[in-house]
Write an enzyme that holds these catalytic residues in place. Structure first.
Site, mmCIF file in Angstrom:
data_model
loop_
_atom_site.group_PDB
_atom_site.id
_atom_site.type_symbol
_atom_site.label_atom_id
_atom_site.label_comp_id
_atom_site.label_asym_id
_atom_site.label_seq_id
_atom_site.Cartn_x
_atom_site.Cartn_y
_atom_site.Cartn_z
ATOM 1 C CG ASP A 144 -8.988 -0.554 2.679
ATOM 2 O OD1 ASP A 144 -9.115 -0.535 1.435
ATOM 3 O OD2 ASP A 144 -8.259 0.243 3.293
ATOM 4 C CG ASP A 164 -4.839 -3.325 8.661
ATOM 5 O OD1 ASP A 164 -5.911 -3.407 9.299
ATOM 6 O OD2 ASP A 164 -4.454 -2.260 8.129
#
Lengths: 373, 373
Positions: free
Chosen positions: A91, A265
């Protein structure tokens, strides 16, 4: 050695696909276990892979603070560092700057924050986030964005979405040319349809290898999340993977696939595992509960995962009650395996044009629980 | 389906042997990883077995308090409960009653104590200890004994040794007839030669499948421990395995084998692993130390254990610093593997009549450290 998404089939809005990468193929819909600080907590990479995971996630925020991106780069990149050869998605760090750090201030150029570890000051800009992710060597790198919490004022959601769009452009530029790697843009806009559409259009105009949907699963509840997906996924390019960030429960996954999402996720399977909870085909179990104390049966006799099929609930109950690490490991392992089995079942159902049946059977089993199994 | 020790060869006082049991063969000299409360801490049974461990140890004290011996029996015995098919040795509970419990009172018949978990009162007699171990289904069951701490008055050591001898007789009788299982007596007597000899003679007179040496590694130091072994092991029957309880460091193991010991157990490799320490062929490493932060090398490139050969010291340093469970797992795994490799090396050296060389090379490598490797 390129990064390429192939849509293999659809069943209503649900999509079956695969992402080819130099580090291996990612079968979609895919669930990515979260390897926060360079480890899917309590599991070895072999255990993670044994569940069928094609890709894991790493958190830029955690890794930039410790051990540091430059150090990871000197050690050969994140894959080598953590002994995981397959794809990694990182991320941007933005979400955890907001959820974990202190003294956060956002300006046009980026965000300044104090580390939750030692209070040290750090700066994250779109360029620095992409530089960190390049140093880590991530296969999929995420643009820096600003995610607003829920509930939010419409103005605030609009402001953050437009800032995220400007950061998307800078992130894309900073990503540069990295054959075999991908940069994903992130759709923001809260739960407002026009803002989400503006965001999706803006990102498509810039052009990314994939599109994520951010700013959901932040407290709005499943119904509002799904209704937001209802108008967001159709606005995303068909020929690119769609990734719903930070989601979610098994039910969230099934329902989001039904709305055209390809990737997920979530820390849920591992976090729940460390807290004595198991996800199964028939719902969630709390292994701390005394009713498991003499249960000789496994979590799921039909699971391919040793943790789910080879240990009794009584034993796992004992481990959890005793605070033994093995209890966390077995439950985390079984939970990640359950999530992967769920995704494999979804993929198989889409491939055979029976996703609607799969979805109905899933909800029925979860509602019925074990008593009715 | 019997329990049988075979002495395969000797090299000076060092002995090579094997113990046949219905659950598999134990190659001696053997190191038994400690599975305190039904788990070798932080490791799966598969990981433990992958190191070459033929047998593990379970603690009667811990298991009787939680989950309870009767419960384990209802669940099919300890092997099935913990998913470990090979032999298990259980101690009698006596040592941990002394080291962990509160309000302990010893009388002729047994010992009364308060649980360290909840203060509940419990009673352990030779008969109850053997009953618990039979309920657990242990392959090797230990007599109840009283172990005195160091330093001790000679009178106190004599009193405890003679009480242990009387308890040995009751334990042997309570063990009864369990084909394929064994009962071991425990030599006590502190560091006093005549007391140790009296104890050894008394136990041999009762007759056990094996003989343990208790009451060492309790603070007396290596020199005094080894000098006690010097006069104790020759007094034990040649045709039975000899087990030095709760020992020890790698150096302790090598030196005790040199004095005729066949079996060992110790929490050291797993406890050290949970505290960031690694045992290697070249001594002990503290992975918390900053000098490992950028070291791309593994703990031991030549190890057969993935934890020792496939992960960098830099990564393990990061995991330890971050408090990640995987750091404890990898170090515990690598440490148990090192202990097993050490024992395998010892066995091979004895088999080839070069134990003296092995012993010298071991000490040289440990003294030289990695710098000289």
């Amino acid at each position: 050695m390129t990064f390429a998404f192939r849509l293999l089939g659809t069943d209503g809005p649900a999509r079956l696909g695969e992402i080819a990468t130099p580090r291996g193929t990612i079968r979609t819909p895919a669930f990515m276990p979260v390897g926060t600080a360079g480890t899917v907590k309590a599991l070895t990479p072999e255990q993670v892979r044994s569940t069928g995971a094609d890709i894991i996630l790493g958190n830029t925020y955690h890794l930039m603070l410790r051990p540091g991106a430059e150090r990871v780069a000197r050690l050969g990149g994140l894959n080598r560092f953590i002994n995981w050869e397959r794809p990694i998605l990182t991320d941007s760090g933005g979400f955890q700057v907001m959820s974990l750090s202190k003294l956060r201030t956002v300006d046009e150029d980026g965000v300044t924050f104090a580390s939750h570890l030692d209070g040290s000051r750090h700066r994250l800009t779109p360029e620095r986030s992409m530089e960190i992710q390049r140093l880590l060597g991530s296969t999929i790198q995420m643009q820096l964005d600003e995610c607003v919490s829920f509930p939010h004022a419409r103005d605030e959601a609009a402001r953050a979405m437009r800032l995220s769009l400007r950061w998307a452009e800078r992130s894309r530029r900073a990503f540069g040319d990295q054959p075999g790697h991908a940069c994903f843009g992130i759709v923001q806009g809260g739960v407002e349809e026009d803002l989400r559409l503006e965001s999706a259009r803006g990102l498509a105009g810039i052009g990314f290898e994939g599109y994520a949907i951010g700013g959901l699963a932040v407290g709005e509840g499943q119904a509002l999340m799904l209704s937001t997906l209802d108008f967001t996924t159709p606005a995303l390019p068909d020929d690119r993977p769609r990734y719903l960030m930070g989601v979610g429960t098994p039910s969230d996954l099934v329902e989001s696939v039904a709305r055209g999402v390809d990737m997920f996720d979530c820390v849920m399977p591992t976090r729940a595992g460390r807290h004595g909870q198991a996800f199964t085909r028939f719902g969630k179990l709390n292994l701390r509960n005394a009713r498991h104390a003499e249960d000789p049966g496994p979590l799921d006799a039909e699971s391919d995962c040793p943790a789910a099929s080879q240990y009794s609930r009584a034993y796992i109950h004992h481990l959890v009650k005793s605070g033994e690490i093995l209890g966390m490991t077995l439950l985390s392992w079984a939970n990640v395996a359950y999530y992967q089995a769920l995704m494999a079942g979804i993929r198989d159902a889409i491939a055979h044009g029976r996703f609607a049946d799969y979805r109905a059977a899933f909800h029925e089993a979860q509602a019925r629980g074990e008593a009715g199994a």
